[in-house]
Scaffold this motif. Structure first.
Motif, PDB file in Angstrom:
ATOM      1  N   PHE A 112      17.632 -24.664  31.169  1.00 10.55           N
ATOM      2  CA  PHE A 112      18.683 -24.069  30.354  1.00 10.55           C
ATOM      3  C   PHE A 112      18.139 -23.022  29.394  1.00 10.55           C
ATOM      4  CE2 PHE A 112      21.082 -24.172  26.336  1.00 10.55           C
ATOM      5  CZ  PHE A 112      22.295 -23.672  26.788  1.00 10.55           C
ATOM      6  N   TRP A 113      17.011 -23.297  28.756  1.00  9.54           N
ATOM      7  CA  TRP A 113      16.470 -22.383  27.736  1.00  9.54           C
ATOM      8  C   TRP A 113      15.976 -21.081  28.353  1.00  9.54           C
ATOM      9  CZ3 TRP A 113      18.389 -23.226  23.343  1.00  9.54           C
ATOM     10  CH2 TRP A 113      18.691 -24.529  22.952  1.00  9.54           C
ATOM     11  N   LEU A 114      15.466 -21.125  29.560  1.00  5.61           N
ATOM     12  CA  LEU A 114      15.089 -19.880  30.222  1.00  5.61           C
ATOM     13  C   LEU A 114      16.328 -19.045  30.552  1.00  5.61           C
ATOM     14  CD1 LEU A 114      12.199 -20.954  32.607  1.00  5.61           C
ATOM     15  CD2 LEU A 114      12.050 -19.464  30.615  1.00  5.61           C
ATOM     16  N   LEU A 115      17.420 -19.711  30.877  1.00  6.71           N
ATOM     17  CA  LEU A 115      18.669 -18.981  31.111  1.00  6.71           C
ATOM     18  C   LEU A 115      19.207 -18.380  29.818  1.00  6.71           C
ATOM     19  CD1 LEU A 115      20.424 -21.349  33.676  1.00  6.71           C
ATOM     20  CD2 LEU A 115      19.312 -19.147  34.118  1.00  6.71           C
ATOM     21  N   VAL A 116      19.033 -19.083  28.699  1.00  6.30           N
ATOM     22  CA  VAL A 116      19.434 -18.547  27.389  1.00  6.30           C
ATOM     23  C   VAL A 116      18.610 -17.305  27.074  1.00  6.30           C
ATOM     24  CG1 VAL A 116      19.448 -18.997  24.901  1.00  6.30           C
ATOM     25  CG2 VAL A 116      20.302 -20.729  26.484  1.00  6.30           C
ATOM     26  N   VAL A 117      17.301 -17.387  27.323  1.00  2.00           N
ATOM     27  CA  VAL A 117      16.441 -16.219  27.121  1.00  2.00           C
ATOM     28  C   VAL A 117      16.894 -15.078  28.036  1.00  2.00           C
ATOM     29  CG1 VAL A 117      14.077 -15.344  27.419  1.00  2.00           C
ATOM     30  CG2 VAL A 117      14.460 -17.548  26.308  1.00  2.00           C
ATOM     31  N   GLY A 118      17.300 -15.407  29.248  1.00  2.00           N
ATOM     32  CA  GLY A 118      17.807 -14.399  30.176  1.00  2.00           C
ATOM     33  C   GLY A 118      19.055 -13.701  29.657  1.00  2.00           C
ATOM     34  N   VAL A 119      19.959 -14.461  29.064  1.00  2.00           N
ATOM     35  CA  VAL A 119      21.180 -13.875  28.506  1.00  2.00           C
ATOM     36  C   VAL A 119      20.841 -12.975  27.314  1.00  2.00           C
ATOM     37  CG1 VAL A 119      23.339 -14.410  27.285  1.00  2.00           C
ATOM     38  CG2 VAL A 119      22.696 -15.702  29.324  1.00  2.00           C
ATOM     39  N   ILE A 120      19.932 -13.424  26.473  1.00  2.00           N
ATOM     40  CA  ILE A 120      19.522 -12.600  25.318  1.00  2.00           C
ATOM     41  C   ILE A 120      18.870 -11.304  25.791  1.00  2.00           C
ATOM     42  CG2 ILE A 120      17.943 -12.487  23.342  1.00  2.00           C
ATOM     43  CD1 ILE A 120      18.485 -15.527  22.979  1.00  2.00           C
ATOM     44  N   THR A 121      17.993 -11.394  26.775  1.00  2.00           N
ATOM     45  CA  THR A 121      17.345 -10.179  27.270  1.00  2.00           C
ATOM     46  C   THR A 121      18.342  -9.283  28.015  1.00  2.00           C
ATOM     47  OG1 THR A 121      16.519 -11.352  29.231  1.00  2.00           O
ATOM     48  CG2 THR A 121      14.998 -11.112  27.381  1.00  2.00           C
ATOM     49  N   LEU A 122      19.374  -9.877  28.615  1.00  4.44           N
ATOM     50  CA  LEU A 122      20.421  -9.072  29.250  1.00  4.44           C
ATOM     51  C   LEU A 122      21.131  -8.214  28.201  1.00  4.44           C
ATOM     52  CD1 LEU A 122      22.199  -8.321  31.696  1.00  4.44           C
ATOM     53  CD2 LEU A 122      23.631 -10.286  31.095  1.00  4.44           C
ATOM     54  N   VAL A 123      21.476  -8.819  27.080  1.00  6.08           N
ATOM     55  CA  VAL A 123      22.138  -8.080  25.996  1.00  6.08           C
ATOM     56  C   VAL A 123      21.214  -6.990  25.457  1.00  6.08           C
ATOM     57  CG1 VAL A 123      23.057  -8.290  23.647  1.00  6.08           C
ATOM     58  CG2 VAL A 123      23.662  -9.988  25.379  1.00  6.08           C
ATOM     59  N   MET A 124      19.953  -7.350  25.204  1.00 12.78           N
ATOM     60  CA  MET A 124      18.999  -6.371  24.675  1.00 12.78           C
ATOM     61  C   MET A 124      18.754  -5.239  25.664  1.00 12.78           C
ATOM     62  SD  MET A 124      18.304  -7.247  21.635  1.00 12.78           S
ATOM     63  CE  MET A 124      16.921  -6.184  21.298  1.00 12.78           C
ATOM     64  N   THR A 125      18.664  -5.551  26.943  1.00 11.47           N
ATOM     65  CA  THR A 125      18.467  -4.524  27.962  1.00 11.47           C
ATOM     66  C   THR A 125      19.659  -3.575  27.989  1.00 11.47           C
ATOM     67  OG1 THR A 125      17.123  -6.040  29.286  1.00 11.47           O
ATOM     68  CG2 THR A 125      18.008  -4.116  30.411  1.00 11.47           C
ATOM     69  N   GLY A 126      20.854  -4.113  27.896  1.00 11.93           N
ATOM     70  CA  GLY A 126      22.052  -3.266  27.853  1.00 11.93           C
ATOM     71  C   GLY A 126      22.050  -2.324  26.663  1.00 11.93           C
ATOM     72  N   LEU A 127      21.647  -2.844  25.501  1.00 21.45           N
ATOM     73  CA  LEU A 127      21.589  -2.004  24.305  1.00 21.45           C
ATOM     74  C   LEU A 127      20.520  -0.914  24.437  1.00 21.45           C
ATOM     75  CD1 LEU A 127      22.021  -4.742  21.562  1.00 21.45           C
ATOM     76  CD2 LEU A 127      23.703  -3.033  22.302  1.00 21.45           C
ATOM     77  N   TYR A 128      19.373  -1.272  24.990  1.00 18.93           N
ATOM     78  CA  TYR A 128      18.318  -0.265  25.177  1.00 18.93           C
ATOM     79  C   TYR A 128      18.710   0.771  26.223  1.00 18.93           C
ATOM     80  CZ  TYR A 128      14.764  -2.049  22.050  1.00 18.93           C
ATOM     81  OH  TYR A 128      14.066  -2.403  20.937  1.00 18.93           O
TER      82      TYR A 128
END
Length: 117
Positions: free
Chosen positions: A70-86
């Motif tokens: 679950f926590w790796l998926l949470v990290v994935g969601v956070i990096t998805l948001v950050m990637t979109g912003l970048y």
């Protein structure tokens, strides 16, 4: 950075619209090229950061799905948001620098006309 880029583009466009006879096109060109260099550097850094976040997104998502963590998926969601912003920020920088290239061409045309005339 976005505001700085927009401000510089507006400054150059206003300078071109003024189209004064005594305009120092060489100085304007040198200033614009210096600013382009700064924005190109910023663009390169953001490209590298965007690629890093994209890699982290792939690694965390695939790892989370394979390991069912679950926590790796949470990290994935956070990096998805950050990637979109970048990606958004890089898009703005890229389009702004391309606009500055076209404005530089116009400055050089006017500089050549001022030498000829």
């Amino acid at each position: 950075m976005e505001n700085s880029l927009k401000s510089h583009i507006a400054f150059i466009e206003n300078s071109l619209e003024a189209n004064g006879e005594g305009s120092d096109w060489r100085a304007l060109s040198e200033f614009n090229l210096m600013q382009i260099g700064f924005f190109q550097h910023e663009r390169t850094i953001h490209l590298l950061v965007t690629l890093f976040f994209g890699l982290m997104l792939m690694l965390s998502s695939v790892s989370g799905l394979i390991l069912m963590n679950f926590w790796l998926l949470v990290v994935g969601v956070i990096t998805l948001v950050m990637t979109g912003l970048y990606i958004r920020h890089y898009f703005i920088l890229e389009n702004g620098v391309q606009k500055l290239y076209s404005l530089e061409k116009e400055i050089l045309k006017r500089f050549e006309r001022s030498i000829e005339g």
